[in-house]
Write an enzyme that holds these catalytic residues in place. Structure first.
Site, PDB file in Angstrom:
ATOM      1  N   ASP A  41    -108.719 -54.150   4.115  1.00 50.06           N
ATOM      2  CA  ASP A  41    -108.330 -52.946   3.362  1.00 50.06           C
ATOM      3  C   ASP A  41    -107.082 -52.316   3.985  1.00 50.06           C
ATOM      4  O   ASP A  41    -106.527 -51.351   3.453  1.00 50.06           O
ATOM      5  CB  ASP A  41    -109.490 -51.947   3.249  1.00 50.06           C
ATOM      6  CG  ASP A  41    -109.951 -51.424   4.592  1.00 50.06           C
ATOM      7  OD1 ASP A  41    -109.516 -51.950   5.639  1.00 50.06           O
ATOM      8  OD2 ASP A  41    -110.764 -50.471   4.596  1.00 50.06           O
TER       9      ASP A  41
ATOM     10  N   ASP B  47    -112.743 -57.251   2.635  1.00 52.85           N
ATOM     11  CA  ASP B  47    -113.222 -55.957   3.139  1.00 52.85           C
ATOM     12  C   ASP B  47    -113.845 -55.140   2.018  1.00 52.85           C
ATOM     13  O   ASP B  47    -113.294 -55.080   0.910  1.00 52.85           O
ATOM     14  CB  ASP B  47    -112.020 -55.143   3.667  1.00 52.85           C
ATOM     15  CG  ASP B  47    -111.992 -55.049   5.174  1.00 52.85           C
ATOM     16  OD1 ASP B  47    -112.999 -55.352   5.818  1.00 52.85           O
ATOM     17  OD2 ASP B  47    -110.921 -54.670   5.689  1.00 52.85           O
TER      18      ASP B  47
ATOM     19  N   GLU C  12    -117.464 -51.836   7.782  1.00 49.40           N
ATOM     20  CA  GLU C  12    -117.213 -51.104   9.026  1.00 49.40           C
ATOM     21  C   GLU C  12    -118.432 -50.258   9.380  1.00 49.40           C
ATOM     22  O   GLU C  12    -118.946 -49.542   8.524  1.00 49.40           O
ATOM     23  CB  GLU C  12    -116.010 -50.170   8.863  1.00 49.40           C
ATOM     24  CG  GLU C  12    -114.701 -50.902   8.780  1.00 49.40           C
ATOM     25  CD  GLU C  12    -113.505 -49.962   8.719  1.00 49.40           C
ATOM     26  OE1 GLU C  12    -113.653 -48.749   8.989  1.00 49.40           O
ATOM     27  OE2 GLU C  12    -112.414 -50.456   8.386  1.00 49.40           O
TER      28      GLU C  12
ATOM     29  N   GLU D  14    -112.663 -53.912  17.188  1.00 49.74           N
ATOM     30  CA  GLU D  14    -111.286 -53.420  17.113  1.00 49.74           C
ATOM     31  C   GLU D  14    -111.011 -52.352  18.167  1.00 49.74           C
ATOM     32  O   GLU D  14    -111.772 -51.388  18.317  1.00 49.74           O
ATOM     33  CB  GLU D  14    -110.998 -52.839  15.705  1.00 49.74           C
ATOM     34  CG  GLU D  14    -109.578 -52.283  15.587  1.00 49.74           C
ATOM     35  CD  GLU D  14    -109.101 -52.036  14.172  1.00 49.74           C
ATOM     36  OE1 GLU D  14    -109.830 -52.338  13.213  1.00 49.74           O
ATOM     37  OE2 GLU D  14    -107.964 -51.531  14.037  1.00 49.74           O
TER      38      GLU D  14
HETATM   39  O1  KIV Z   1    -108.284 -54.140   7.270  1.00 50.92           O
HETATM   40  C1  KIV Z   1    -107.983 -54.949   8.160  1.00 50.92           C
HETATM   41  O2  KIV Z   1    -106.920 -55.587   8.152  1.00 50.92           O
HETATM   42  C2  KIV Z   1    -108.939 -55.134   9.248  1.00 50.92           C
HETATM   43  C3  KIV Z   1    -108.459 -55.877  10.458  1.00 50.92           C
HETATM   44  C4  KIV Z   1    -107.547 -55.010  11.211  1.00 50.92           C
HETATM   45  C5  KIV Z   1    -109.569 -56.383  11.282  1.00 50.92           C
HETATM   46  O3  KIV Z   1    -110.033 -54.671   9.177  1.00 50.92           O
END
Ligand code: KIV
Length: 273
Positions: free
Chosen positions: A49, A88, A120, A187
């Protein structure tokens, strides 16, 4: 008659089986053409995302919608053949209930054909992760810095800088793993914490600004190519494409303005690279 692709695409169980083995190479991609390049070298392509910030110039990932993720997820599936594509789940599409999460994840998987989704959050999402995993949705977890929480955490600062916070982040990682996630993004955490979590969970960890000891690494493609205006400090740049792109655009503009722009030859056609 359907034509079967000769390349077998990696699956979530393939990635799960890489714990402690050959490091997992992962990058983000949001388009068919970058996906086809990334696919040659990576095991996992994440349709992150982060596309909200990278492609759309948003300040955070919070405004990203499910429709945006599905559109780009579909493009990445079209451009790739071998890598596991993970999409995501955007803010607001999974937090209200496990049922909401399943309906959103099912849409993502049916409409893009991707092999897994990423959520997340830690302990508070464990029940949701289990609900999805039991119903055929492979889930990649994401702990440490969770950018969708920006409005409550206040900044994109690394997490676990103070050792007293480590227990909570470790607990998040273990909860998501116990709930049935097949892998876990960690992260922006202190290096020893990334290393410790990797030793504690039975699923592969994929670090971004976490630790070289993780079972794999991921970066945002545009960050490592030198195409993002703002890049986290931990990102190693493997290219500096911004100036090259600008030089090409300025050369084109100069040609057009000076009427040096080449006209078509006698026959129209596409030139092969
Ligand atoms: O949205 C994204 O690109 C991510 C990565 C930074 C792991 O979640």
């Amino acid at each position: 008659m359907s034509v079967q692709s000769e390349v077998r695409r990696l699956t979530a169980p393939d990635i799960r089986a890489r714990k402690g083995g050959e490091p997992i190479v992962a990058l983000t991609s949001y388009h068919a053409h970058t996906a086809s390049l990334v696919d040659k070298y990576c095991d996992v392509i994440l349709v992150g995302d982060s596309l909200g910030m990278v492609m759309h110039g948003l300040e955070t990932t919070v405004p990203v919608t499910l429709d945006m993720m599905i559109l780009q997820g579909h493009a990445v599936m079209r451009g790739s053949q071998r890598a596991l594509v993970v999409v995501d789940m955007p803010f607001g599409s999974y937090e209200a209930s496990k049922e909401q999460a399943f309906m959103s994840a099912a849409r993502v998987m049916k409409e893009t054909g991707c092999g897994a989704v990423k959520l997340e959050g830690g302990r508070r999402l464990a029940e949701t992760v289990a609900f999805l995993a039991e119903r055929g949705v492979p889930v990649m977890g994401h702990v440490g810095l969770t950018p969708q929480a920006i409005n409550t955490i206040g900044s994109f600062r690394a997490q676990g800088r103070d050792e007293k916070d480590w227990g909570r982040i470790e607990d998040d990682a273990k909860s998501v793993s116990d709930a049935g996630a097949f892998s876990l993004v960690i992260e922006a955490v202190a290096e020893p914490l990334g290393r410790r979590i990797t030793g504690q969970v039975p699923i592969p960890t994929i670090g971004i600004g976490a630790s070289a000891a993780c079972d794999g690494q991921i970066l945002v493609l545009e960050d490592m190519l030198g195409l993002s205006p703002r890049v986290p400090k931990f990102v190693k740049r493997y290219g500096d494409l911004g100036p090259g792109i600008e030089a090409a655009i300025s050369g084109y503009a100069k040609d057009v303005r000076s009427r040096a722009f080449p006209g078509p030859d006698h026959v129209y056609g596409m030139r092969k690279k």
